[in-house]
Design a protein around this motif. Structure first.
Motif, mmCIF file in Angstrom:
data_model
loop_
_atom_site.group_PDB
_atom_site.id
_atom_site.type_symbol
_atom_site.label_atom_id
_atom_site.label_comp_id
_atom_site.label_asym_id
_atom_site.label_seq_id
_atom_site.Cartn_x
_atom_site.Cartn_y
_atom_site.Cartn_z
ATOM 1 N N ASP A 89 0.827 -1.214 0.000
ATOM 2 C CA ASP A 89 0.000 0.000 0.000
ATOM 3 C C ASP A 89 0.860 1.262 0.000
ATOM 4 O O ASP A 89 0.595 2.203 -0.746
ATOM 5 C CB ASP A 89 -0.942 0.018 1.209
ATOM 6 C CG ASP A 89 -2.065 -0.991 1.089
ATOM 7 O OD1 ASP A 89 -2.105 -1.740 0.085
ATOM 8 O OD2 ASP A 89 -2.918 -1.028 2.000
ATOM 9 N N ALA A 90 1.893 1.280 0.835
ATOM 10 C CA ALA A 90 2.792 2.439 0.891
ATOM 11 C C ALA A 90 3.564 2.592 -0.411
ATOM 12 O O ALA A 90 3.793 3.717 -0.880
ATOM 13 C CB ALA A 90 3.747 2.306 2.069
ATOM 14 N N GLU A 91 3.967 1.476 -1.009
ATOM 15 C CA GLU A 91 4.702 1.532 -2.275
ATOM 16 C C GLU A 91 3.816 2.031 -3.416
ATOM 17 O O GLU A 91 4.270 2.760 -4.300
ATOM 18 C CB GLU A 91 5.300 0.167 -2.617
ATOM 19 C CG GLU A 91 6.450 -0.232 -1.722
ATOM 20 C CD GLU A 91 7.625 0.732 -1.814
ATOM 21 O OE1 GLU A 91 7.963 1.188 -2.922
ATOM 22 O OE2 GLU A 91 8.199 1.029 -0.759
ATOM 23 N N ILE A 92 2.549 1.648 -3.403
ATOM 24 C CA ILE A 92 1.607 2.144 -4.414
ATOM 25 C C ILE A 92 1.493 3.653 -4.299
ATOM 26 O O ILE A 92 1.564 4.384 -5.297
ATOM 27 C CB ILE A 92 0.230 1.463 -4.261
ATOM 28 C CG1 ILE A 92 0.315 0.002 -4.703
ATOM 29 C CG2 ILE A 92 -0.839 2.207 -5.055
ATOM 30 C CD1 ILE A 92 -0.911 -0.825 -4.362
ATOM 31 N N ALA A 93 1.335 4.145 -3.058
ATOM 32 C CA ALA A 93 1.224 5.592 -2.839
ATOM 33 C C ALA A 93 2.493 6.311 -3.278
ATOM 34 O O ALA A 93 2.432 7.326 -3.982
ATOM 35 C CB ALA A 93 0.933 5.876 -1.365
ATOM 36 N N ARG A 94 3.636 5.793 -2.873
ATOM 37 C CA ARG A 94 4.905 6.431 -3.218
ATOM 38 C C ARG A 94 5.122 6.480 -4.728
ATOM 39 O O ARG A 94 5.577 7.472 -5.277
ATOM 40 C CB ARG A 94 6.064 5.672 -2.549
ATOM 41 C CG ARG A 94 7.421 6.364 -2.725
ATOM 42 C CD ARG A 94 8.565 5.491 -2.266
ATOM 43 N NE ARG A 94 8.674 4.227 -2.984
ATOM 44 C CZ ARG A 94 9.094 4.094 -4.251
ATOM 45 N NH1 ARG A 94 9.421 5.144 -4.945
ATOM 46 N NH2 ARG A 94 9.166 2.904 -4.824
ATOM 47 N N ASP A 95 4.748 5.406 -5.401
ATOM 48 C CA ASP A 95 4.962 5.317 -6.844
ATOM 49 C C ASP A 95 3.944 6.140 -7.643
ATOM 50 O O ASP A 95 4.303 6.831 -8.588
ATOM 51 C CB ASP A 95 4.899 3.855 -7.287
ATOM 52 C CG ASP A 95 5.256 3.678 -8.741
ATOM 53 O OD1 ASP A 95 6.455 3.747 -9.062
ATOM 54 O OD2 ASP A 95 4.331 3.496 -9.559
ATOM 55 N N LEU A 96 2.677 6.070 -7.258
ATOM 56 C CA LEU A 96 1.628 6.690 -8.070
ATOM 57 C C LEU A 96 1.355 8.166 -7.772
ATOM 58 O O LEU A 96 0.900 8.890 -8.654
ATOM 59 C CB LEU A 96 0.317 5.912 -7.920
ATOM 60 C CG LEU A 96 0.187 4.687 -8.811
ATOM 61 C CD1 LEU A 96 -1.109 3.952 -8.536
ATOM 62 C CD2 LEU A 96 0.273 5.060 -10.268
ATOM 63 N N ALA A 97 1.593 8.628 -6.548
ATOM 64 C CA ALA A 97 1.244 10.010 -6.186
ATOM 65 C C ALA A 97 1.826 11.059 -7.140
ATOM 66 O O ALA A 97 1.086 11.916 -7.639
ATOM 67 C CB ALA A 97 1.639 10.304 -4.743
ATOM 68 N N PRO A 98 3.117 11.040 -7.450
ATOM 69 C CA PRO A 98 3.628 12.058 -8.377
ATOM 70 C C PRO A 98 3.041 11.919 -9.781
ATOM 71 O O PRO A 98 2.850 12.906 -10.484
ATOM 72 C CB PRO A 98 5.144 11.836 -8.381
ATOM 73 C CG PRO A 98 5.389 10.544 -7.696
ATOM 74 C CD PRO A 98 4.179 10.186 -6.913
ATOM 75 N N TRP A 146 -2.526 18.928 -2.909
ATOM 76 C CA TRP A 146 -1.351 18.377 -3.581
ATOM 77 C C TRP A 146 -0.262 18.102 -2.553
ATOM 78 O O TRP A 146 0.921 18.195 -2.818
ATOM 79 C CB TRP A 146 -0.834 19.323 -4.674
ATOM 80 C CG TRP A 146 -1.841 19.608 -5.712
ATOM 81 C CD1 TRP A 146 -2.684 20.668 -5.745
ATOM 82 C CD2 TRP A 146 -2.167 18.826 -6.853
ATOM 83 N NE1 TRP A 146 -3.502 20.591 -6.832
ATOM 84 C CE2 TRP A 146 -3.206 19.470 -7.543
ATOM 85 C CE3 TRP A 146 -1.678 17.627 -7.367
ATOM 86 C CZ2 TRP A 146 -3.759 18.970 -8.696
ATOM 87 C CZ3 TRP A 146 -2.234 17.135 -8.526
ATOM 88 C CH2 TRP A 146 -3.259 17.809 -9.170
ATOM 89 N N SER A 147 -0.696 17.786 -1.341
ATOM 90 C CA SER A 147 0.252 17.581 -0.244
ATOM 91 C C SER A 147 0.829 16.174 -0.273
ATOM 92 O O SER A 147 0.512 15.358 -1.120
ATOM 93 C CB SER A 147 -0.461 17.805 1.090
ATOM 94 O OG SER A 147 -1.415 16.770 1.289
ATOM 95 N N ASP A 148 1.626 15.899 0.742
ATOM 96 C CA ASP A 148 2.233 14.584 0.872
ATOM 97 C C ASP A 148 1.218 13.520 1.276
ATOM 98 O O ASP A 148 1.563 12.348 1.354
ATOM 99 C CB ASP A 148 3.375 14.627 1.890
ATOM 100 C CG ASP A 148 4.559 15.405 1.362
ATOM 101 O OD1 ASP A 148 4.658 15.551 0.125
ATOM 102 O OD2 ASP A 148 5.378 15.865 2.174
ATOM 103 N N LEU A 149 -0.017 13.925 1.556
ATOM 104 C CA LEU A 149 -1.050 12.966 1.922
ATOM 105 C C LEU A 149 -1.225 11.921 0.827
ATOM 106 O O LEU A 149 -1.405 10.741 1.104
ATOM 107 C CB LEU A 149 -2.375 13.699 2.186
ATOM 108 C CG LEU A 149 -3.521 12.864 2.741
ATOM 109 C CD1 LEU A 149 -3.107 12.243 4.073
ATOM 110 C CD2 LEU A 149 -4.757 13.709 2.932
ATOM 111 N N LEU A 150 -1.155 12.334 -0.417
ATOM 112 C CA LEU A 150 -1.243 11.376 -1.521
ATOM 113 C C LEU A 150 -0.059 10.408 -1.491
ATOM 114 O O LEU A 150 -0.196 9.235 -1.797
ATOM 115 C CB LEU A 150 -1.267 12.087 -2.873
ATOM 116 C CG LEU A 150 -2.546 12.819 -3.250
ATOM 117 C CD1 LEU A 150 -2.355 13.527 -4.586
ATOM 118 C CD2 LEU A 150 -3.720 11.876 -3.322
#
Length: 165
Positions: A89-98, A146-150
């Motif tokens: 889940d964390a990796e999905i967020a880290r990869d997809l957010a930007p 557009w914060s780090d929440l994504l």
């Protein structure tokens, strides 16, 4: 005396040519302004247009595997290559957010995007196994500022989260 007549005749002839040239130029500009403007690139969604934002899924590279569009939303099939699924889940967020920021920043016509994320799985016939699907809207992305929440809690912010496992 002939010199004056010659200058006068040349002056009228020159004035006539200048008027004709001006009319021709005006007509050319008027014709060009009536042509329809080419479509904006940002509004033209396609797999090829979205690949620069998301990357292309192939071999061990994460990226966009497929794209479809309905009158309501765009649906993005994304393959995420992970050697270790323990923190997926964390990796999905880290990869997809930007990449999601780029999507909404570049494609102004996109208001709702549905993501279908598959993870690498050698046991699956095609090497990928569905993991989670979710929806993000422009409103949600704007409300997060557009914060780090994504980046950290993407699946908690998303709507219609459905896990495949």
């Amino acid at each position: 005396m002939k010199t004056r007549e010659h200058r006068g005749a040349f002056g009228l002839r020159g004035l006539g040519l200048a008027v004709l040239a001006g009319l021709a130029l005006w007509g050319s500009v008027a014709c060009r302004s009536e042509k329809p403007a080419p479509p904006k690139t940002e509004d033209m969604l396609s797999l090829a247009a979205l690949t620069p934002a998301f990357g292309e899924a192939k071999d061990t590279a994460s990226g966009l595997a497929d794209f479809t569009q309905s009158d309501r939303e765009i649906i993005l099939s994304y393959h995420l290559y992970l050697a270790d699924r323990s923190n997926a889940d964390a990796e999905i967020a880290r990869d997809l957010a930007p990449k999601i920021r780029r999507l909404y920043g570049h494609f102004k016509s996109v208001d709702r995007a549905s993501f279908e994320v598959s993870l690498s799985d050698e046991a699956s016939p095609n090497g990928w196994k569905p993991y989670v699907s979710f929806v993000l809207t422009r409103k949600i992305v704007k409300e997060t500022g557009w914060s780090d929440l994504l980046d950290t809690d993407l699946l908690a912010v998303a709507i219609d989260v459905k896990r495949a496992d």
